[in-house]
Design a protein around this motif. Structure first.
Motif, mmCIF file in Angstrom:
data_model
loop_
_atom_site.group_PDB
_atom_site.id
_atom_site.type_symbol
_atom_site.label_atom_id
_atom_site.label_comp_id
_atom_site.label_asym_id
_atom_site.label_seq_id
_atom_site.Cartn_x
_atom_site.Cartn_y
_atom_site.Cartn_z
ATOM 1 N N TRP A 59 -10.712 8.901 -1.320
ATOM 2 C CA TRP A 59 -10.397 9.011 -2.749
ATOM 3 C C TRP A 59 -9.433 7.900 -3.156
ATOM 4 O O TRP A 59 -9.619 7.236 -4.182
ATOM 5 C CB TRP A 59 -9.790 10.392 -3.039
ATOM 6 N N ILE A 60 -8.403 7.691 -2.350
ATOM 7 C CA ILE A 60 -7.411 6.649 -2.635
ATOM 8 C C ILE A 60 -8.074 5.272 -2.607
ATOM 9 O O ILE A 60 -7.862 4.447 -3.496
ATOM 10 C CB ILE A 60 -6.236 6.735 -1.630
ATOM 11 N N GLN A 61 -8.901 5.039 -1.590
ATOM 12 C CA GLN A 61 -9.548 3.733 -1.434
ATOM 13 C C GLN A 61 -10.392 3.372 -2.656
ATOM 14 O O GLN A 61 -10.384 2.219 -3.100
ATOM 15 C CB GLN A 61 -10.406 3.731 -0.170
ATOM 16 N N ARG A 62 -11.107 4.355 -3.203
ATOM 17 C CA ARG A 62 -11.976 4.104 -4.370
ATOM 18 C C ARG A 62 -11.163 3.709 -5.604
ATOM 19 O O ARG A 62 -11.665 3.036 -6.484
ATOM 20 C CB ARG A 62 -12.831 5.336 -4.683
ATOM 21 N N ARG A 63 -9.916 4.087 -5.661
ATOM 22 C CA ARG A 63 -9.101 3.842 -6.845
ATOM 23 C C ARG A 63 -8.168 2.631 -6.726
ATOM 24 O O ARG A 63 -7.473 2.288 -7.678
ATOM 25 C CB ARG A 63 -8.301 5.089 -7.182
ATOM 26 N N LEU A 64 -8.185 1.984 -5.591
ATOM 27 C CA LEU A 64 -7.320 0.812 -5.398
ATOM 28 C C LEU A 64 -7.937 -0.433 -6.024
ATOM 29 O O LEU A 64 -9.146 -0.662 -5.898
ATOM 30 C CB LEU A 64 -7.083 0.552 -3.912
ATOM 31 N N LYS A 65 -7.127 -1.236 -6.655
ATOM 32 C CA LYS A 65 -7.590 -2.499 -7.230
ATOM 33 C C LYS A 65 -7.854 -3.514 -6.124
ATOM 34 O O LYS A 65 -8.799 -4.279 -6.185
ATOM 35 C CB LYS A 65 -6.536 -3.035 -8.202
ATOM 36 N N TYR A 66 -6.997 -3.523 -5.103
ATOM 37 C CA TYR A 66 -7.148 -4.428 -3.971
ATOM 38 C C TYR A 66 -7.666 -3.647 -2.775
ATOM 39 O O TYR A 66 -7.348 -2.475 -2.600
ATOM 40 C CB TYR A 66 -5.813 -5.113 -3.643
ATOM 41 N N LYS A 67 -8.443 -4.295 -1.940
ATOM 42 C CA LYS A 67 -9.078 -3.628 -0.806
ATOM 43 C C LYS A 67 -8.075 -3.258 0.273
ATOM 44 O O LYS A 67 -7.162 -4.017 0.588
ATOM 45 C CB LYS A 67 -10.153 -4.515 -0.199
ATOM 46 N N ALA A 68 -8.286 -2.097 0.835
ATOM 47 C CA ALA A 68 -7.521 -1.621 1.992
ATOM 48 C C ALA A 68 -8.470 -0.761 2.816
ATOM 49 O O ALA A 68 -9.282 -0.011 2.266
ATOM 50 C CB ALA A 68 -6.311 -0.806 1.560
ATOM 51 N N GLN A 91 -8.255 3.051 7.604
ATOM 52 C CA GLN A 91 -7.209 3.167 8.610
ATOM 53 C C GLN A 91 -5.850 2.758 8.043
ATOM 54 O O GLN A 91 -4.839 3.408 8.304
ATOM 55 C CB GLN A 91 -7.526 2.330 9.859
ATOM 56 N N GLN A 92 -5.810 1.703 7.244
ATOM 57 C CA GLN A 92 -4.567 1.283 6.623
ATOM 58 C C GLN A 92 -4.044 2.386 5.689
ATOM 59 O O GLN A 92 -2.828 2.657 5.667
ATOM 60 C CB GLN A 92 -4.760 -0.004 5.814
ATOM 61 N N ILE A 93 -4.936 3.002 4.964
ATOM 62 C CA ILE A 93 -4.552 4.083 4.052
ATOM 63 C C ILE A 93 -4.029 5.284 4.855
ATOM 64 O O ILE A 93 -3.012 5.875 4.501
ATOM 65 C CB ILE A 93 -5.731 4.476 3.136
ATOM 66 N N LYS A 94 -4.725 5.621 5.936
ATOM 67 C CA LYS A 94 -4.265 6.722 6.791
ATOM 68 C C LYS A 94 -2.878 6.430 7.360
ATOM 69 O O LYS A 94 -2.018 7.327 7.414
ATOM 70 C CB LYS A 94 -5.259 6.976 7.943
ATOM 71 N N ASP A 95 -2.654 5.189 7.800
ATOM 72 C CA ASP A 95 -1.343 4.799 8.339
ATOM 73 C C ASP A 95 -0.260 4.931 7.276
ATOM 74 O O ASP A 95 0.850 5.406 7.559
ATOM 75 C CB ASP A 95 -1.378 3.378 8.894
ATOM 76 N N SER A 96 -0.576 4.529 6.061
ATOM 77 C CA SER A 96 0.396 4.643 4.958
ATOM 78 C C SER A 96 0.698 6.099 4.646
ATOM 79 O O SER A 96 1.851 6.473 4.443
ATOM 80 C CB SER A 96 -0.128 3.957 3.702
ATOM 81 N N ILE A 97 -0.326 6.924 4.627
ATOM 82 C CA ILE A 97 -0.130 8.352 4.370
ATOM 83 C C ILE A 97 0.764 8.958 5.457
ATOM 84 O O ILE A 97 1.676 9.738 5.170
ATOM 85 C CB ILE A 97 -1.489 9.093 4.290
ATOM 86 N N LEU A 126 0.814 -1.206 0.000
ATOM 87 C CA LEU A 126 0.000 0.000 0.000
ATOM 88 C C LEU A 126 0.856 1.269 0.000
ATOM 89 O O LEU A 126 0.531 2.236 -0.686
ATOM 90 C CB LEU A 126 -0.943 -0.020 1.213
ATOM 91 N N ASN A 127 1.952 1.254 0.730
ATOM 92 C CA ASN A 127 2.834 2.430 0.768
ATOM 93 C C ASN A 127 3.366 2.759 -0.619
ATOM 94 O O ASN A 127 3.347 3.920 -1.051
ATOM 95 C CB ASN A 127 4.000 2.185 1.726
#
Length: 168
Positions: free
Chosen positions: A147-156, A159-165, A128-129
């Motif tokens: 916005w990022i979550q909607r564009r990912l091919k694989y689910k995340a 919270q995982q996206i926030k942690d990566s950001i 994800l990073n």
């Protein structure tokens, strides 16, 4: 054998054999009677085993490490770290190596010396990073987890996206 008067710091090493080589040189410098043959004898090991391990012709098994480690004159903390370093060096299983490295990250001495490497590990340890970093080049990129979550091919998860950001 070249000798080293400076005590090697196990927390600066990423290769168990490199540390042991430097450690044995250090011990030889401190005690002219030190030899790998004598070390093997007091550890109840075959006299030729340690050189074979050092030449990467044999693995340092857990059983051999447990016999050898008390004879190395290292602190409990150093021995614990070296044990994890052994797993990272010797294990055939990626999962075991990753667990051992995570344990190594628990040592404050290691983290303080290898700060940039631990950051790199954390970055590369998650797809994800890397994905989010690459997404920043997309036209119209928004640093918004939804916005990022909607564009990912694989689910995340968000919270995982926030942690990566936060890591990025």
């Amino acid at each position: 054998m070249a000798y080293s008067k400076n005590r090697p710091n196990v927390f600066t090493y990423h290769d168990m054999r490199e540390f042991l080589e430097d450690w044995f040189k250090y011990l030889k410098c401190r005690d002219s009677h030190f030899s790998l043959r004598n070390l093997a004898k007091v550890a109840s090991l075959s006299p030729g085993l340690i050189p074979l391990i050092m030449q990467r012709k044999r693995k340092l098994t857990k059983k051999t490490y447990e016999k050898l480690s008390p004879k190395l004159h290292l602190s409990n903390n150093e021995l614990s770290f070296l044990g994890y370093l052994r797993v990272v060096s010797e294990s055939d299983k990626q999962e075991d190596r990753e667990q051992a490295y995570q344990r190594m990250l628990g040592f404050k001495q290691y983290r303080s010396i290898n700060h940039s490497e631990t950051e790199s590990f954390n970055y590369l340890n998650s797809w994800l990073n890397v994905t989010i970093r690459e997404m920043t080049a997309v036209e119209g990129f928004q640093l918004d987890p939804a916005w990022i979550q909607r564009r990912l091919k694989y689910k995340a998860s968000l919270q995982q996206i926030k942690d990566s950001i936060e890591l990025l």
